[in-house]
Design a protein around this motif. Structure first.
Motif, PDB file in Angstrom:
ATOM      1  N   THR A   1     -12.809  15.064  21.983  1.00 45.53           N
ATOM      2  CA  THR A   1     -13.185  14.253  23.158  1.00 45.53           C
ATOM      3  C   THR A   1     -14.447  14.793  23.815  1.00 45.53           C
ATOM      4  O   THR A   1     -15.511  14.201  23.729  1.00 45.53           O
ATOM      5  CB  THR A   1     -12.037  14.227  24.183  1.00 45.53           C
TER       6      THR A   1
ATOM      7  N   ARG B   1     -13.641  24.430  40.543  1.00 47.42           N
ATOM      8  CA  ARG B   1     -12.618  23.378  40.518  1.00 47.42           C
ATOM      9  C   ARG B   1     -11.609  23.573  41.646  1.00 47.42           C
ATOM     10  O   ARG B   1     -11.136  24.683  41.872  1.00 47.42           O
ATOM     11  CB  ARG B   1     -11.889  23.422  39.176  1.00 47.42           C
TER      12      ARG B   1
ATOM     13  N   ASN C   1      -5.814  20.929  41.287  1.00 39.94           N
ATOM     14  CA  ASN C   1      -6.004  20.049  40.129  1.00 39.94           C
ATOM     15  C   ASN C   1      -5.541  20.756  38.851  1.00 39.94           C
ATOM     16  O   ASN C   1      -6.207  21.657  38.371  1.00 39.94           O
ATOM     17  CB  ASN C   1      -7.479  19.649  40.032  1.00 39.94           C
TER      18      ASN C   1
ATOM     19  N   HIS D   1      -3.569  23.118  25.705  1.00 37.84           N
ATOM     20  CA  HIS D   1      -3.824  22.753  24.313  1.00 37.84           C
ATOM     21  C   HIS D   1      -3.061  23.697  23.383  1.00 37.84           C
ATOM     22  O   HIS D   1      -3.099  24.911  23.582  1.00 37.84           O
ATOM     23  CB  HIS D   1      -5.325  22.851  24.000  1.00 37.84           C
TER      24      HIS D   1
ATOM     25  N   THR E   1       5.530  19.709  36.223  1.00 38.51           N
ATOM     26  CA  THR E   1       5.182  19.114  34.925  1.00 38.51           C
ATOM     27  C   THR E   1       3.935  19.786  34.371  1.00 38.51           C
ATOM     28  O   THR E   1       3.199  20.449  35.100  1.00 38.51           O
ATOM     29  CB  THR E   1       4.865  17.612  35.086  1.00 38.51           C
TER      30      THR E   1
ATOM     31  N   ARG F   1      -1.536  18.715  24.894  1.00 35.84           N
ATOM     32  CA  ARG F   1      -2.007  17.941  23.742  1.00 35.84           C
ATOM     33  C   ARG F   1      -2.372  18.849  22.577  1.00 35.84           C
ATOM     34  O   ARG F   1      -2.733  20.010  22.765  1.00 35.84           O
ATOM     35  CB  ARG F   1      -3.166  17.012  24.119  1.00 35.84           C
TER      36      ARG F   1
ATOM     37  N   SER G   1     -12.275  20.079  31.100  1.00 39.38           N
ATOM     38  CA  SER G   1     -13.607  19.846  30.557  1.00 39.38           C
ATOM     39  C   SER G   1     -14.538  20.962  31.037  1.00 39.38           C
ATOM     40  O   SER G   1     -14.404  21.446  32.163  1.00 39.38           O
ATOM     41  CB  SER G   1     -14.114  18.477  31.004  1.00 39.38           C
TER      42      SER G   1
ATOM     43  N   GLU H   1     -12.871  11.784  27.805  1.00 38.69           N
ATOM     44  CA  GLU H   1     -11.684  12.623  27.755  1.00 38.69           C
ATOM     45  C   GLU H   1     -10.471  11.899  27.157  1.00 38.69           C
ATOM     46  O   GLU H   1     -10.476  10.681  26.976  1.00 38.69           O
ATOM     47  CB  GLU H   1     -11.330  13.105  29.164  1.00 38.69           C
ATOM     48  N   SER H   2      -9.428  12.682  26.950  1.00 43.72           N
ATOM     49  CA  SER H   2      -8.179  12.144  26.416  1.00 43.72           C
ATOM     50  C   SER H   2      -7.536  11.180  27.421  1.00 43.72           C
ATOM     51  O   SER H   2      -7.785  11.250  28.628  1.00 43.72           O
ATOM     52  CB  SER H   2      -7.206  13.282  26.119  1.00 43.72           C
TER      53      SER H   2
ATOM     54  N   ARG I   1      -4.641   8.286  33.257  1.00 43.23           N
ATOM     55  CA  ARG I   1      -6.101   8.274  33.083  1.00 43.23           C
ATOM     56  C   ARG I   1      -6.403   7.601  31.750  1.00 43.23           C
ATOM     57  O   ARG I   1      -5.886   8.024  30.724  1.00 43.23           O
ATOM     58  CB  ARG I   1      -6.655   9.713  33.070  1.00 43.23           C
TER      59      ARG I   1
ATOM     60  N   SER J   1      -2.217  11.450  39.119  1.00 47.10           N
ATOM     61  CA  SER J   1      -2.889  12.547  38.461  1.00 47.10           C
ATOM     62  C   SER J   1      -3.787  13.175  39.523  1.00 47.10           C
ATOM     63  O   SER J   1      -4.732  12.545  39.972  1.00 47.10           O
ATOM     64  CB  SER J   1      -3.706  12.009  37.300  1.00 47.10           C
TER      65      SER J   1
ATOM     66  N   GLY K   1      -6.171  15.098  39.733  1.00 48.75           N
ATOM     67  CA  GLY K   1      -7.611  15.152  39.518  1.00 48.75           C
ATOM     68  C   GLY K   1      -8.318  13.855  39.813  1.00 48.75           C
ATOM     69  O   GLY K   1      -9.525  13.824  40.053  1.00 48.75           O
TER      70      GLY K   1
HETATM   71  O1  TXA Z   1     -10.054  15.296  26.620  1.00 48.72           O
HETATM   72  C1  TXA Z   1      -9.588  16.012  27.506  1.00 48.72           C
HETATM   73  O2  TXA Z   1      -8.521  15.761  28.080  1.00 48.72           O
HETATM   74  C2  TXA Z   1     -10.382  17.264  27.885  1.00 48.72           C
HETATM   75  C3  TXA Z   1     -10.379  18.188  26.664  1.00 48.72           C
HETATM   76  C4  TXA Z   1     -11.014  19.507  26.933  1.00 48.72           C
HETATM   77  O3  TXA Z   1      -9.065  18.345  26.201  1.00 48.72           O
HETATM   78  N1  TXA Z   1      -9.822  17.906  29.032  1.00 48.72           N
HETATM   79  C5  TXA Z   1      -9.893  17.369  30.271  1.00 48.72           C
HETATM   80  O4  TXA Z   1      -9.336  18.154  31.269  1.00 48.72           O
HETATM   81  O5  TXA Z   1     -10.413  16.300  30.508  1.00 48.72           O
HETATM   82  P1  TXA Z   1      -9.625  17.912  32.825  1.00 48.72           P
HETATM   83  O6  TXA Z   1      -9.035  19.083  33.490  1.00 48.72           O
HETATM   84  O7  TXA Z   1     -11.073  17.660  33.034  1.00 48.72           O
HETATM   85  O8  TXA Z   1      -8.751  16.669  33.182  1.00 48.72           O
HETATM   86  C6  TXA Z   1      -7.334  16.784  33.187  1.00 48.72           C
HETATM   87  C7  TXA Z   1      -6.716  15.637  33.935  1.00 48.72           C
HETATM   88  C8  TXA Z   1      -6.960  15.752  35.413  1.00 48.72           C
HETATM   89  O9  TXA Z   1      -7.189  14.464  35.946  1.00 48.72           O
HETATM   90  C9  TXA Z   1      -5.634  16.327  35.910  1.00 48.72           C
HETATM   91  O10 TXA Z   1      -5.387  16.013  37.254  1.00 48.72           O
HETATM   92  C10 TXA Z   1      -4.638  15.671  34.964  1.00 48.72           C
HETATM   93  O11 TXA Z   1      -5.302  15.653  33.721  1.00 48.72           O
HETATM   94  N2  TXA Z   1      -3.398  16.463  34.848  1.00 48.72           N
HETATM   95  C11 TXA Z   1      -3.248  17.689  34.314  1.00 48.72           C
HETATM   96  N3  TXA Z   1      -1.982  18.107  34.434  1.00 48.72           N
HETATM   97  C12 TXA Z   1      -1.301  17.129  35.054  1.00 48.72           C
HETATM   98  C13 TXA Z   1       0.063  16.953  35.486  1.00 48.72           C
HETATM   99  N4  TXA Z   1       0.968  17.884  35.281  1.00 48.72           N
HETATM  100  N5  TXA Z   1       0.398  15.804  36.106  1.00 48.72           N
HETATM  101  C14 TXA Z   1      -0.527  14.828  36.297  1.00 48.72           C
HETATM  102  N6  TXA Z   1      -1.823  14.934  35.911  1.00 48.72           N
HETATM  103  C15 TXA Z   1      -2.209  16.062  35.308  1.00 48.72           C
END
Ligand code: TXA
Ligand code: MG
Length: 353
Positions: free
Chosen positions: A38, A61, A65, A70, A121, A125, A147, A184-185, A199, A231, A233
């Motif tokens: 991604t 950050r 959030n 992984h 939670t 992935r 990211s 992103e994923s 998302r 979410s 973030g």
């Molecule tokens: O593609 C991707 O997902 C990339 C690559 C590096 O794997 N990672 C990524 O991570 O985009 P980040 O931290 O930029 O975004 C993670 C998102 C955030 O919106 C966060 O709030 C949400 O996932 N998230 C993480 N853990 C969560 C949880 N337990 N409950 C709800 N949302 C969660």
């Protein structure tokens, strides 16, 4: 300040030695950025609180959030989460390794508390990129990785983007060239035999519907509509270039060239004020513009390419110190839904013609 080591890892070559070095740094509590299919992620040992805190510090950050964890194998997933509902299991079998993050109830005490930001939670992935998978296998630990950009900026799709944002702030960067998807994923949560999309991203709504007829988008383009975003973030500014970004959407019946005319008027007005202007468009829509920079995301009929190019294009606007950017919106279909989501999250203004 720390020295940021860069390992060039052409996926075609043997990369065991540099990847082992990077894996050792992760095991020792360091931070290493690496490519996924991604975007680039900034990794640290998800069980090591001090290591995880380095990620938050490097990115700037907000601490509420949570991070995605992984892993390389299903056994590792089993060690982290309480139980896996059958529908979540089906998603894993269908889309892993791949750009799908699944939110599951986390086992108490197995992860550094900061990873989950106090939630019960965790998002997990198994990524698809060969370098990411090797790094995860060689380290043998779960890797927390958001990211690898400064908080608020577009996510990195090249090692150069990571270097620009995080040089001297992280221990290393595995340079595997450009990432594939470019966005992103998709983040999902399974509830009562329904899939909730928190998302939009690399796995589309349509793909999820092939597994389960009940798929519910729960995100908003702009916050304020729902009380608490599911979410955490999603409530922060994201993906934003330095310049003021206006997304221009055309309502059903209007002629698409209406957008060109309107944008061109804005461009010329800004130019007259001596401001630097940029336009983001598609191959089919290019016109003779007075904008200092016009970038195309490719054909609007090949949105995978647009997704792949979007963040890079936004960063190019920054490199050229563009002050005002106008971007044409995109349709809500397939990966277009995720492109639209990112553009609207990044936008200062959304203009409907
Ligand atoms: O593609 C991707 O997902 C990339 C690559 C590096 O794997 N990672 C990524 O991570 O985009 P980040 O931290 O930029 O975004 C993670 C998102 C955030 O919106 C966060 O709030 C949400 O996932 N998230 C993480 N853990 C969560 C949880 N337990 N409950 C709800 N949302 C969660
Ligand atoms: Mg991010």
């Amino acid at each position: 300040m720390m020295n940021t080591k860069v390992w060039k890892c052409n996926t075609e070559q043997h990369n065991e030695q540099p990847l082992q070095e990077a894996a050792n740094i992760l095991v020792d509590g360091g931070t290493v950025a690496f490519p996924t299919e991604t975007v680039y992620g900034l990794g640290a040992d998800a069980t090591n609180e001090a290591a995880v805190k380095h990620i938050f510090a490097a990115k700037g950050r907000p601490s509420d959030n949570p991070l995605i964890v992984h892993v390389a194998t299903m056994e590792q997933v089993q060690q982290l989460v309480m139980d896996i509902p059958p529908l979540a299991m089906e998603l894993m079998h269908t889309f892993w390794p791949g750009p799908l993050t699944i939110i599951l109830p986390v086992k108490k005490g197995v992860l550094a508390p900061t990873v989950t930001a106090g939630l019960d939670t965790v998002g997990v992935r198994i990524p698809q990129h060969p370098l990411a998978l090797s790094l995860l296998s060689l380290s043998g630990i779960p890797i927390a990785a958001p990211s690898a950009n400064l908080s608020g900026k577009p996510s990195p799709t090249k090692a150069e983007h990571v270097w620009h944002d995080l040089n001297h702030k992280v221990n290393g960067i595995v340079d595997g060239g450009e990432t594939g998807v470019g966005l992103e994923s998709t983040v999902v949560q399974v509830m009562c035999d329904q899939i909730h999309i928190l998302r939009p991203g690399g796995i589309t709504l349509e793909q999820l519907q092939n597994v389960c007829h009940s798929v519910i988008p729960t995100y908003n383009e702009k916050e304020g509509v729902s009380d608490t975003p599911r979410s955490p973030g999603m409530k922060y500014t994201h993906y934003a270039p330095q310049g003021q970004l206006t997304v221009v959407q055309v309502q059903g019946q209007s002629n698409p060239t209406a957008a060109h005319h309107w944008i061109e008027q804005q461009v010329q007005a800004a130019n007259e004020q001596g401001r630097k202007t940029g336009v983001l468009t598609y191959d089919e829509d290019r016109w003779e513009s007075q904008a200092h920079i016009m970038l195309s995301l490719g054909s609007k009929y090949e949105l995978e390419q647009a997704a792949h190019t979007l963040y890079s294009a936004l960063r190019m606007m920054d490199e050229s110190n563009v002050e005002f950017i106008w971007a044409q919106d995109c349709d809500m279909e397939g990966i277009g839904t995720a492109i639209k989501n990112r553009l609207h999250k990044a936008a200062d203004v959304v203009m409907t013609l």
